[in-house]
Design a protein around this motif. Structure first.
Motif, mmCIF file in Angstrom:
data_model
loop_
_atom_site.group_PDB
_atom_site.id
_atom_site.type_symbol
_atom_site.label_atom_id
_atom_site.label_comp_id
_atom_site.label_asym_id
_atom_site.label_seq_id
_atom_site.Cartn_x
_atom_site.Cartn_y
_atom_site.Cartn_z
ATOM 1 N N HIS A 101 51.251 33.566 37.178
ATOM 2 C CA HIS A 101 50.216 34.355 37.854
ATOM 3 C C HIS A 101 50.653 34.728 39.259
ATOM 4 O O HIS A 101 50.533 35.892 39.681
ATOM 5 C CB HIS A 101 48.912 33.560 37.887
ATOM 6 C CG HIS A 101 47.767 34.287 38.504
ATOM 7 N ND1 HIS A 101 47.214 33.943 39.719
ATOM 8 C CD2 HIS A 101 47.057 35.376 38.079
ATOM 9 C CE1 HIS A 101 46.235 34.767 40.014
ATOM 10 N NE2 HIS A 101 46.110 35.651 39.031
ATOM 11 N N ARG A 102 51.205 33.756 40.006
ATOM 12 C CA ARG A 102 51.672 34.036 41.364
ATOM 13 C C ARG A 102 52.810 35.041 41.350
ATOM 14 O O ARG A 102 52.845 35.965 42.171
ATOM 15 C CB ARG A 102 52.120 32.741 42.050
ATOM 16 C CG ARG A 102 50.988 31.819 42.454
ATOM 17 C CD ARG A 102 51.480 30.741 43.401
ATOM 18 N NE ARG A 102 52.518 29.923 42.791
ATOM 19 C CZ ARG A 102 52.267 28.816 42.097
ATOM 20 N NH1 ARG A 102 51.022 28.416 41.903
ATOM 21 N NH2 ARG A 102 53.261 28.108 41.585
ATOM 22 N N PHE A 103 53.730 34.872 40.392
ATOM 23 C CA PHE A 103 54.851 35.804 40.311
ATOM 24 C C PHE A 103 54.372 37.210 39.982
ATOM 25 O O PHE A 103 54.832 38.188 40.580
ATOM 26 C CB PHE A 103 55.869 35.347 39.266
ATOM 27 C CG PHE A 103 56.947 36.366 39.027
ATOM 28 C CD1 PHE A 103 58.000 36.500 39.922
ATOM 29 C CD2 PHE A 103 56.884 37.218 37.939
ATOM 30 C CE1 PHE A 103 58.988 37.462 39.723
ATOM 31 C CE2 PHE A 103 57.861 38.187 37.726
ATOM 32 C CZ PHE A 103 58.915 38.309 38.626
ATOM 33 N N LYS A 104 53.448 37.334 39.025
ATOM 34 C CA LYS A 104 52.957 38.650 38.621
ATOM 35 C C LYS A 104 52.256 39.366 39.779
ATOM 36 O O LYS A 104 52.397 40.580 39.943
ATOM 37 C CB LYS A 104 52.006 38.520 37.433
ATOM 38 C CG LYS A 104 52.660 38.072 36.143
ATOM 39 C CD LYS A 104 53.575 39.139 35.580
ATOM 40 C CE LYS A 104 54.048 38.784 34.181
ATOM 41 N NZ LYS A 104 55.027 39.770 33.647
ATOM 42 N N LEU A 105 51.493 38.614 40.574
ATOM 43 C CA LEU A 105 50.822 39.223 41.728
ATOM 44 C C LEU A 105 51.847 39.700 42.755
ATOM 45 O O LEU A 105 51.711 40.797 43.310
ATOM 46 C CB LEU A 105 49.858 38.228 42.366
ATOM 47 C CG LEU A 105 48.584 37.912 41.586
ATOM 48 C CD1 LEU A 105 47.762 36.859 42.317
ATOM 49 C CD2 LEU A 105 47.746 39.184 41.380
ATOM 50 N N ALA A 106 52.875 38.873 43.003
ATOM 51 C CA ALA A 106 53.926 39.279 43.943
ATOM 52 C C ALA A 106 54.689 40.481 43.400
ATOM 53 O O ALA A 106 55.013 41.421 44.142
ATOM 54 C CB ALA A 106 54.876 38.112 44.205
ATOM 55 N N ASP B 70 49.908 29.157 36.303
ATOM 56 C CA ASP B 70 49.733 29.414 37.735
ATOM 57 C C ASP B 70 50.996 30.024 38.341
ATOM 58 O O ASP B 70 50.924 30.948 39.166
ATOM 59 C CB ASP B 70 49.391 28.115 38.476
ATOM 60 C CG ASP B 70 47.954 27.674 38.231
ATOM 61 O OD1 ASP B 70 47.154 28.502 37.756
ATOM 62 O OD2 ASP B 70 47.642 26.505 38.516
ATOM 63 N N SER B 71 52.166 29.524 37.931
ATOM 64 C CA SER B 71 53.429 30.058 38.448
ATOM 65 C C SER B 71 53.624 31.508 38.027
ATOM 66 O O SER B 71 54.026 32.357 38.839
ATOM 67 C CB SER B 71 54.606 29.211 37.965
ATOM 68 O OG SER B 71 54.547 27.904 38.489
ATOM 69 N N GLU C 59 52.815 43.693 43.918
ATOM 70 C CA GLU C 59 52.951 44.206 45.279
ATOM 71 C C GLU C 59 54.294 44.886 45.475
ATOM 72 O O GLU C 59 54.384 45.914 46.148
ATOM 73 C CB GLU C 59 52.763 43.074 46.285
ATOM 74 C CG GLU C 59 51.336 42.571 46.382
ATOM 75 C CD GLU C 59 50.347 43.713 46.631
ATOM 76 O OE1 GLU C 59 50.572 44.491 47.598
ATOM 77 O OE2 GLU C 59 49.373 43.833 45.869
ATOM 78 N N GLU D 295 61.762 32.697 41.583
ATOM 79 C CA GLU D 295 61.768 32.865 43.036
ATOM 80 C C GLU D 295 63.009 33.616 43.490
ATOM 81 O O GLU D 295 62.941 34.451 44.411
ATOM 82 C CB GLU D 295 61.701 31.502 43.720
ATOM 83 C CG GLU D 295 61.699 31.559 45.243
ATOM 84 C CD GLU D 295 60.484 32.266 45.822
ATOM 85 O OE1 GLU D 295 60.559 32.721 46.987
ATOM 86 O OE2 GLU D 295 59.455 32.371 45.119
ATOM 87 N N HIS E 179 62.332 37.214 42.830
ATOM 88 C CA HIS E 179 61.408 37.722 43.844
ATOM 89 C C HIS E 179 62.158 38.084 45.127
ATOM 90 O O HIS E 179 61.980 39.171 45.689
ATOM 91 C CB HIS E 179 60.344 36.666 44.115
ATOM 92 C CG HIS E 179 59.493 36.926 45.308
ATOM 93 N ND1 HIS E 179 58.491 37.881 45.333
ATOM 94 C CD2 HIS E 179 59.491 36.361 46.534
ATOM 95 C CE1 HIS E 179 57.919 37.887 46.528
ATOM 96 N NE2 HIS E 179 58.500 36.974 47.273
#
Length: 236
Positions: free
Chosen positions: A142-147, A139-140, A150, A80, A83
């Motif tokens: 996956h969320r990081f990779k999507l962010a 899941d963590s 972007e 995070e 990010h």
């Protein structure tokens, strides 16, 4: 809260939220921010491998379980932080590049210079595959990779805006190479004191690397090389 280092200097840590249990959404946001600020303060003092949930919770005077509730693991905290650091750098790069075409030289110089001014981002990026993406849930990640995708798409739009000859697909490919380049280059440009001492030997002058200069070279060679390729192979 202040903390005295072994050398006697006092380091100021971020203030803690003035509540014992974060119930409301705004309090939860404050708690997340406090945890991230404490982690960033720790990274200014100790090696990344010494940043742990126990010390984070001690500095924040909250149970370790509270940190786990928000981020799961210390790697979750660091992901995070990466990010947020990336978003901050992209904001700066976007402002400095301006709204229209600027050419390869201005792009790579501004990109490398501003990135070098964000050492926390470079440090975290360099540990992404070997440390940050370990000990976290699918899941963590996956969320990081999507962010992250972007963020890279935003960076690709800046590349395409500065160098219109490089299409959007090829610009996105540049961002992939750029991330890998940081991971490989940053550790060599931030050597240990022992390596610094050893490379004072004039015969080892080429072992002393300047991050911004070499990173700009990598970006320049990548972009000009892609432009020289046939269009149907330019994006790898």
């Amino acid at each position: 809260m202040n903390h005295e280092t072994s050398g006697g200097a006092r380091v100021r840590h971020p203030p803690e939220p003035q509540f014992r249990r974060a119930r409301r959404p705004e309090q939860q946001d404050q708690r997340r921010h406090a945890i991230l600020a404490a982690a960033e303060a720790m990274l200014a003092e100790v090696p990344l491998e010494d940043v742990g949930l126990r010390e984070l919770s001690r500095r924040l005077a909250i149970p370790k379980s509270n940190v786990v509730r928000y981020f799961g693991t210390r790697e979750g905290v660091l992901l995070e932080l990466l990010h947020r650091s990336l978003a901050s750098w992209l904001d700066q790069l976007d402002r400095e590049l301006g709204a229209g075409p600027c050419g390869i030289e201005r792009l790579v110089e501004t990109w490398a210079r501003t990135l070098a001014a964000h050492p926390l981002l470079c440090r975290l990026w360099s540990q992404l595959a070997t440390v940050l993406e370990r000990n976290v849930s699918a899941d963590s990640v996956h969320r990081f990779k999507l962010a992250d995708l972007e963020h890279r798409r935003r960076l690709a739009r800046m590349i395409h805006r500065c160098v219109p000859e490089l299409d959007e697909e090829a610009s996105l490919y540049v961002t992939r190479i750029a991330v890998v380049a940081v991971a490989g280059l940053w550790p060599f440009c931030t050597p240990t004191p022992t390596v610094v001492e050893a490379t004072t030997d004039p015969r080892l002058a080429d072992a002393r690397l300047d991050f911004a200069a070499m990173y700009a070279d990598i970006l320049r060679i990548t972009i000009t090389g892609l432009l020289a390729l046939p269009r149907d192979t330019a994006a790898g």
